[in-house]
Design a protein around this motif. Structure first.
Motif, PDB file in Angstrom:
ATOM      1  N   PHE A  84       0.990  -0.960   0.047  1.00 12.64           N
ATOM      2  CA  PHE A  84       0.007  -0.050   0.088  1.00 12.64           C
ATOM      3  C   PHE A  84       0.835   1.249  -0.022  1.00 12.64           C
ATOM      4  O   PHE A  84       0.632   2.196  -0.583  1.00 12.64           O
ATOM      5  N   LEU A  85       1.659   1.423   0.939  1.00 12.81           N
ATOM      6  CA  LEU A  85       2.746   2.599   1.077  1.00 12.81           C
ATOM      7  C   LEU A  85       3.514   2.523  -0.520  1.00 12.81           C
ATOM      8  O   LEU A  85       3.779   3.615  -1.006  1.00 12.81           O
ATOM      9  N   ASN A  86       4.044   1.499  -1.122  1.00 12.18           N
ATOM     10  CA  ASN A  86       4.667   1.494  -2.191  1.00 12.18           C
ATOM     11  C   ASN A  86       3.790   2.226  -3.465  1.00 12.18           C
ATOM     12  O   ASN A  86       4.330   2.787  -4.287  1.00 12.18           O
ATOM     13  N   SER A  87       2.549   1.781  -3.425  1.00 12.97           N
ATOM     14  CA  SER A  87       1.692   2.479  -4.493  1.00 12.97           C
ATOM     15  C   SER A  87       1.480   3.804  -3.955  1.00 12.97           C
ATOM     16  O   SER A  87       1.421   4.439  -5.163  1.00 12.97           O
ATOM     17  N   LEU A  88       1.107   4.202  -2.740  1.00  9.90           N
ATOM     18  CA  LEU A  88       1.151   5.763  -2.612  1.00  9.90           C
ATOM     19  C   LEU A  88       2.550   6.504  -3.178  1.00  9.90           C
ATOM     20  O   LEU A  88       2.318   7.540  -3.529  1.00  9.90           O
ATOM     21  N   VAL A  89       3.570   5.867  -2.713  1.00  7.09           N
ATOM     22  CA  VAL A  89       4.886   6.492  -3.377  1.00  7.09           C
ATOM     23  C   VAL A  89       4.897   6.685  -4.736  1.00  7.09           C
ATOM     24  O   VAL A  89       5.263   7.673  -5.077  1.00  7.09           O
ATOM     25  N   VAL A  90       4.380   5.573  -5.291  1.00  6.14           N
ATOM     26  CA  VAL A  90       4.545   5.745  -7.040  1.00  6.14           C
ATOM     27  C   VAL A  90       3.616   6.820  -7.519  1.00  6.14           C
ATOM     28  O   VAL A  90       4.047   7.620  -8.297  1.00  6.14           O
ATOM     29  N   ALA A  91       2.243   6.372  -6.836  1.00  4.65           N
ATOM     30  CA  ALA A  91       1.125   7.298  -7.517  1.00  4.65           C
ATOM     31  C   ALA A  91       1.667   8.867  -7.347  1.00  4.65           C
ATOM     32  O   ALA A  91       1.565   9.645  -8.023  1.00  4.65           O
ATOM     33  N   GLY A  92       1.914   9.040  -5.913  1.00  2.00           N
ATOM     34  CA  GLY A  92       2.364  10.548  -5.706  1.00  2.00           C
ATOM     35  C   GLY A  92       3.490  11.074  -6.433  1.00  2.00           C
ATOM     36  O   GLY A  92       3.292  12.341  -6.902  1.00  2.00           O
ATOM     37  N   ALA A  93       4.466  10.125  -6.567  1.00  2.00           N
ATOM     38  CA  ALA A  93       5.619  10.814  -7.451  1.00  2.00           C
ATOM     39  C   ALA A  93       5.169  11.176  -8.701  1.00  2.00           C
ATOM     40  O   ALA A  93       5.595  12.121  -9.476  1.00  2.00           O
ATOM     41  N   VAL A  94       4.470  10.116  -9.547  1.00  2.43           N
ATOM     42  CA  VAL A  94       3.981  10.318 -10.806  1.00  2.43           C
ATOM     43  C   VAL A  94       3.053  11.632 -10.866  1.00  2.43           C
ATOM     44  O   VAL A  94       3.370  12.540 -11.811  1.00  2.43           O
ATOM     45  N   VAL A  95       2.249  11.936 -10.104  1.00  2.00           N
ATOM     46  CA  VAL A  95       1.320  13.066 -10.131  1.00  2.00           C
ATOM     47  C   VAL A  95       2.171  14.202  -9.987  1.00  2.00           C
ATOM     48  O   VAL A  95       1.984  15.125 -10.785  1.00  2.00           O
ATOM     49  N   LEU A  96       2.899  14.430  -8.852  1.00  2.00           N
ATOM     50  CA  LEU A  96       3.798  15.544  -8.554  1.00  2.00           C
ATOM     51  C   LEU A  96       4.651  16.044 -10.009  1.00  2.00           C
ATOM     52  O   LEU A  96       4.614  17.068 -10.433  1.00  2.00           O
ATOM     53  N   ALA A  97       5.486  14.831 -10.204  1.00  2.00           N
ATOM     54  CA  ALA A  97       6.583  15.134 -11.515  1.00  2.00           C
ATOM     55  C   ALA A  97       5.817  15.369 -12.482  1.00  2.00           C
ATOM     56  O   ALA A  97       6.399  16.141 -13.364  1.00  2.00           O
ATOM     57  N   SER A  98       5.080  14.754 -12.993  1.00  2.00           N
ATOM     58  CA  SER A  98       4.122  14.936 -14.494  1.00  2.00           C
ATOM     59  C   SER A  98       3.412  16.175 -14.381  1.00  2.00           C
ATOM     60  O   SER A  98       3.384  17.016 -15.417  1.00  2.00           O
ATOM     61  N   ALA A  99       3.093  16.717 -13.317  1.00  2.00           N
ATOM     62  CA  ALA A  99       2.206  17.902 -13.241  1.00  2.00           C
ATOM     63  C   ALA A  99       3.236  19.033 -13.560  1.00  2.00           C
ATOM     64  O   ALA A  99       2.992  20.072 -14.226  1.00  2.00           O
ATOM     65  N   ILE A 100       4.448  18.994 -12.667  1.00  2.54           N
ATOM     66  CA  ILE A 100       5.134  20.136 -12.916  1.00  2.54           C
ATOM     67  C   ILE A 100       5.879  19.889 -14.274  1.00  2.54           C
ATOM     68  O   ILE A 100       6.181  21.279 -14.634  1.00  2.54           O
ATOM     69  N   ILE A 101       6.229  18.940 -14.583  1.00  2.47           N
ATOM     70  CA  ILE A 101       6.846  18.964 -16.160  1.00  2.47           C
ATOM     71  C   ILE A 101       6.009  19.329 -17.192  1.00  2.47           C
ATOM     72  O   ILE A 101       6.339  20.030 -18.133  1.00  2.47           O
ATOM     73  N   ALA A 102       4.816  18.947 -17.099  1.00  2.00           N
ATOM     74  CA  ALA A 102       3.711  19.482 -18.088  1.00  2.00           C
ATOM     75  C   ALA A 102       3.543  20.462 -18.064  1.00  2.00           C
ATOM     76  O   ALA A 102       3.454  21.327 -19.113  1.00  2.00           O
ATOM     77  N   PHE A 103       3.523  21.205 -16.860  1.00  2.00           N
ATOM     78  CA  PHE A 103       3.220  22.806 -16.681  1.00  2.00           C
ATOM     79  C   PHE A 103       4.295  23.501 -17.570  1.00  2.00           C
ATOM     80  O   PHE A 103       4.038  24.553 -18.413  1.00  2.00           O
ATOM     81  N   LEU A 104       5.334  23.079 -17.035  1.00  2.00           N
ATOM     82  CA  LEU A 104       6.662  23.808 -17.821  1.00  2.00           C
ATOM     83  C   LEU A 104       6.485  23.738 -19.295  1.00  2.00           C
ATOM     84  O   LEU A 104       6.885  24.675 -20.041  1.00  2.00           O
ATOM     85  N   ALA A 105       6.423  22.386 -19.672  1.00  2.00           N
ATOM     86  CA  ALA A 105       6.536  22.052 -21.216  1.00  2.00           C
ATOM     87  C   ALA A 105       5.557  22.915 -21.867  1.00  2.00           C
ATOM     88  O   ALA A 105       5.392  23.408 -22.858  1.00  2.00           O
ATOM     89  N   ALA A 106       4.146  22.795 -21.320  1.00  2.00           N
ATOM     90  CA  ALA A 106       2.976  23.224 -21.965  1.00  2.00           C
ATOM     91  C   ALA A 106       3.293  24.976 -22.083  1.00  2.00           C
ATOM     92  O   ALA A 106       2.695  25.479 -23.118  1.00  2.00           O
ATOM     93  N   THR A 107       3.700  25.355 -21.008  1.00  2.00           N
ATOM     94  CA  THR A 107       4.034  26.800 -21.205  1.00  2.00           C
ATOM     95  C   THR A 107       5.010  27.243 -22.144  1.00  2.00           C
ATOM     96  O   THR A 107       4.825  28.117 -22.905  1.00  2.00           O
ATOM     97  N   ALA A 108       6.114  26.226 -22.557  1.00  2.00           N
ATOM     98  CA  ALA A 108       7.196  26.735 -23.427  1.00  2.00           C
ATOM     99  C   ALA A 108       6.479  26.630 -24.688  1.00  2.00           C
ATOM    100  O   ALA A 108       6.785  27.029 -25.828  1.00  2.00           O
TER     101      ALA A 108
END
Length: 290
Positions: A84-108
């Motif tokens: 359960f903890l591993n799933s939270l870590v994976v999902a949380g990391a994917v959500v945060l990283a993809s949101a930040i990178i997608a925001f920067l890329a979409a702005t560019a």
């Protein structure tokens, strides 16, 4: 006055004519909702059923003797909490990283003019058309060469890569909807480009980030293919979908345990939806308007 009184029966008649179509649409929506929700209902029902009813040759859509034995077997598994903890870590990391990178890329790709910008956007769409199954074996060798097999990184990196094209393409519409005059006014007031991005642009496109984060979260949380392919020997790095295999045995499957574990897996997704539902609706609405 007489014309107004004569128009009212006509308007009422028009509403009466349209009403059967509206009732048909509502009935169809209700039927579709029942069909979609029935597997979820059957999963929860099976999780509370005793073993005798689950294995019965005449299943019934109800139970008169609910029990928590299946949930007890799930939580008695020593590795379930770690999964359960591993799933939270994976999902949380994917959500945060993809949101930040997608925001920067979409702005560019929206605010800057550079060569091959259109080609890059088309490549984002093409990336969405490639089946995940076709890339699993190549990704396995990439993770092996990077030394990421049997680690959570082997699950986080591919999910970030697969969620970015959709997120960038969707956020592009939100960034484009922000007037350039607002950016110019911020520069005239002395704001730097970085300050404009994070203090002005980011809050405006946040509903779009929420909408894309939902899809990223669901994809990472429910992943079984990558977890099965990249986590080979170190079971301590497994996620919740892999926990289902503990209860599924070819000779004697524990269907109650499978359904109880699936129900537990569904709860975080429902909580996530409840927390972001308002911003999700506004985010999807903004995407449709674009």
């Amino acid at each position: 006055m007489s014309s107004l009184s004569s128009d009212r029966p006509r308007a009422h008649a028009r509403r009466f004519v349209r009403r059967p179509w509206r009732l048909a649409a509502e009935a169809s929506a209700l039927v579709i909702a029942v069909v979609v929700a029935f597997p979820l209902y059957w999963m929860v029902l099976s999780a509370f059923r005793p073993v005798g009813e689950i294995e019965s040759a005449e299943p019934r859509p109800w139970t008169l003797s609910p029990t928590l034995d299946s949930f007890r077997r799930v939580f008695e598994q020593q590795e379930f909490g770690r999964y359960f903890l591993n799933s939270l870590v994976v999902a949380g990391a994917v959500v945060l990283a993809s949101a930040i990178i997608a925001f920067l890329a979409a702005t560019a790709v929206t605010r800057f003019r550079f060569r091959f910008r259109t080609t890059l956007l088309i490549m984002f769409l093409v990336a969405q058309m490639v089946p995940v199954e076709a890339l699993t074996i190549p990704l396995f060798f990439v993770m092996r060469d990077l030394g990421q097999l049997n680690t959570l990184g082997a699950l986080i990196l591919p999910h970030i890569a697969f969620s970015l094209p959709f997120a960038i393409w969707m956020l592009r519409g939100f960034v484009k909807a922000v007037p350039e005059a607002l950016e110019e006014a911020a520069y005239l007031d002395g704001a730097s480009r970085t300050r404009f991005m994070w203090q002005i642009l980011f809050p405006l496109v946040f509903p779009g980030l929420v909408a894309t984060s939902v899809f990223s979260f669901i994809s990472a949380w429910n992943d079984f293919l990558f977890a099965k392919s990249f986590i080979i020997s170190d079971t301590s790095q497994s996620t919740l979908p892999m926990a289902l295999l503990v209860f599924y045995k070819p000779d004697d499957p524990d269907w109650g345990g499978v359904m109880a574990a699936s129900t537990v897996m569904t709860i975080p997704v429902l909580i996530f939806f409840v927390l972001v539902q308002r911003r999700l609706v506004s985010g999807l609405g903004g995407a449709v308007k674009d």
